[in-house]
Motif scaffolding. Structure first.
Motif, mmCIF file in Angstrom:
data_model
loop_
_atom_site.group_PDB
_atom_site.id
_atom_site.type_symbol
_atom_site.label_atom_id
_atom_site.label_comp_id
_atom_site.label_asym_id
_atom_site.label_seq_id
_atom_site.Cartn_x
_atom_site.Cartn_y
_atom_site.Cartn_z
ATOM 1 N N ARG A 97 8.661 -57.313 38.780
ATOM 2 C CA ARG A 97 8.865 -57.546 37.354
ATOM 3 C C ARG A 97 9.991 -56.695 36.788
ATOM 4 N NH1 ARG A 97 3.197 -56.085 35.138
ATOM 5 N NH2 ARG A 97 3.731 -54.348 36.491
ATOM 6 N N CYS A 98 10.323 -55.602 37.433
ATOM 7 C CA CYS A 98 11.332 -54.696 36.862
ATOM 8 C C CYS A 98 12.280 -54.142 37.919
ATOM 9 C CB CYS A 98 10.652 -53.568 36.106
ATOM 10 S SG CYS A 98 9.521 -52.615 37.117
ATOM 11 N N THR A 99 12.421 -54.822 39.047
ATOM 12 C CA THR A 99 13.271 -54.327 40.128
ATOM 13 C C THR A 99 14.178 -55.436 40.630
ATOM 14 O OG1 THR A 99 11.500 -52.855 40.822
ATOM 15 C CG2 THR A 99 13.240 -53.257 42.408
ATOM 16 N N MET A 100 15.426 -55.096 40.861
ATOM 17 C CA MET A 100 16.335 -56.017 41.551
ATOM 18 C C MET A 100 16.371 -55.541 42.995
ATOM 19 S SD MET A 100 19.431 -56.114 38.771
ATOM 20 C CE MET A 100 20.504 -57.066 39.811
ATOM 21 N N HIS A 101 16.140 -56.418 43.924
ATOM 22 C CA HIS A 101 16.173 -56.006 45.319
ATOM 23 C C HIS A 101 16.761 -57.108 46.175
ATOM 24 C CE1 HIS A 101 12.710 -58.505 46.478
ATOM 25 N NE2 HIS A 101 12.267 -58.227 45.279
ATOM 26 N N ARG A 102 17.234 -56.711 47.336
ATOM 27 C CA ARG A 102 17.743 -57.696 48.279
ATOM 28 C C ARG A 102 17.544 -57.162 49.683
ATOM 29 N NH1 ARG A 102 24.288 -57.262 47.991
ATOM 30 N NH2 ARG A 102 24.436 -55.269 49.035
ATOM 31 N N GLY A 103 17.374 -58.070 50.587
ATOM 32 C CA GLY A 103 17.237 -57.684 51.983
ATOM 33 C C GLY A 103 18.603 -57.613 52.651
ATOM 34 N N ARG A 104 18.677 -56.870 53.699
ATOM 35 C CA ARG A 104 19.894 -56.754 54.486
ATOM 36 C C ARG A 104 19.621 -57.360 55.858
ATOM 37 N NH1 ARG A 104 23.941 -54.808 51.320
ATOM 38 N NH2 ARG A 104 24.826 -53.346 52.789
ATOM 39 N N ARG A 105 20.654 -57.557 56.641
ATOM 40 C CA ARG A 105 20.463 -58.070 58.010
ATOM 41 C C ARG A 105 19.513 -57.150 58.759
ATOM 42 N NH1 ARG A 105 25.836 -60.773 60.453
ATOM 43 N NH2 ARG A 105 26.335 -61.979 58.621
ATOM 44 N N TYR A 106 18.676 -57.763 59.565
ATOM 45 C CA TYR A 106 17.649 -56.996 60.266
ATOM 46 C C TYR A 106 17.385 -57.643 61.610
ATOM 47 C CZ TYR A 106 13.369 -54.369 60.991
ATOM 48 O OH TYR A 106 12.423 -53.534 61.487
ATOM 49 N N GLU A 107 17.290 -56.846 62.662
ATOM 50 C CA GLU A 107 17.026 -57.357 64.003
ATOM 51 C C GLU A 107 15.516 -57.513 64.189
ATOM 52 O OE1 GLU A 107 19.235 -55.568 67.289
ATOM 53 O OE2 GLU A 107 20.381 -54.473 65.778
ATOM 54 N N GLY A 108 14.967 -58.605 63.670
ATOM 55 C CA GLY A 108 13.534 -58.822 63.690
ATOM 56 C C GLY A 108 12.925 -58.938 65.083
ATOM 57 N N LYS A 109 13.664 -59.497 66.029
ATOM 58 C CA LYS A 109 13.131 -59.613 67.390
ATOM 59 C C LYS A 109 13.086 -58.254 68.077
ATOM 60 C CE LYS A 109 14.399 -64.401 68.088
ATOM 61 N NZ LYS A 109 15.132 -65.378 68.877
ATOM 62 N N ARG A 110 14.066 -57.411 67.778
ATOM 63 C CA ARG A 110 14.117 -56.089 68.400
ATOM 64 C C ARG A 110 13.185 -55.103 67.696
ATOM 65 N NH1 ARG A 110 19.549 -52.432 69.199
ATOM 66 N NH2 ARG A 110 18.526 -50.731 70.281
ATOM 67 N N TYR A 111 13.083 -55.215 66.373
ATOM 68 C CA TYR A 111 12.268 -54.296 65.580
ATOM 69 C C TYR A 111 11.306 -55.103 64.707
ATOM 70 C CZ TYR A 111 16.123 -51.166 66.759
ATOM 71 O OH TYR A 111 17.076 -50.443 67.425
ATOM 72 N N PRO A 112 10.175 -55.529 65.261
ATOM 73 C CA PRO A 112 9.243 -56.329 64.460
ATOM 74 C C PRO A 112 8.681 -55.508 63.304
ATOM 75 C CG PRO A 112 8.241 -55.702 66.544
ATOM 76 C CD PRO A 112 9.673 -55.256 66.596
ATOM 77 N N ARG A 113 8.413 -56.165 62.199
ATOM 78 C CA ARG A 113 7.800 -55.490 61.054
ATOM 79 C C ARG A 113 6.743 -56.382 60.440
ATOM 80 N NH1 ARG A 113 12.958 -55.374 56.925
ATOM 81 N NH2 ARG A 113 13.545 -57.527 57.201
ATOM 82 N N ASP A 114 5.815 -55.779 59.774
ATOM 83 C CA ASP A 114 4.701 -56.477 59.133
ATOM 84 C C ASP A 114 4.965 -56.473 57.635
ATOM 85 O OD1 ASP A 114 2.314 -57.500 58.281
ATOM 86 O OD2 ASP A 114 1.100 -55.836 58.985
ATOM 87 N N MET A 115 5.173 -57.656 57.060
ATOM 88 C CA MET A 115 5.448 -57.752 55.626
ATOM 89 C C MET A 115 4.328 -58.551 54.974
ATOM 90 S SD MET A 115 9.522 -58.425 55.731
ATOM 91 C CE MET A 115 9.742 -58.137 53.997
ATOM 92 N N ARG A 116 3.782 -58.007 53.898
ATOM 93 C CA ARG A 116 2.716 -58.685 53.170
ATOM 94 C C ARG A 116 3.019 -58.656 51.689
ATOM 95 N NH1 ARG A 116 -2.528 -57.426 56.595
ATOM 96 N NH2 ARG A 116 -1.466 -56.883 58.523
#
Length: 67
Positions: free
Chosen positions: A33-52
């Motif tokens: 509601r009050c933040t501007m954000h953006r994702g950057r390139r990410y090596e998802g296969k090499r560094y898996p992450r859990d996003m919820r």
């Protein structure tokens, strides 16, 4: 459109920007509601992450709550 451009230019000034470099065990939370954000390139296969995504419910919509 000029107002949106001016607000975006102000909000993205270097001294107002936070950039996080993820490390093992990090937890990043922001309020859309009050933040501007953006994702950057990410090596998802090499560094898996859990996003919820979590959506909270309040008594009134954000704009109707008393200040």
């Amino acid at each position: 459109m000029a107002l949106i451009r001016d607000l975006t230019e102000h909000a993205t000034r270097r001294e107002l920007v936070y950039r996080h470099v993820l490390a093992v065990g990090d937890l990043a939370i922001w309020d859309n509601r009050c933040t501007m954000h953006r994702g950057r390139r990410y090596e998802g296969k090499r560094y898996p992450r859990d996003m919820r995504r979590v959506t909270l419910e309040d008594v009134l919509p954000t704009l109707e709550q008393p200040v």
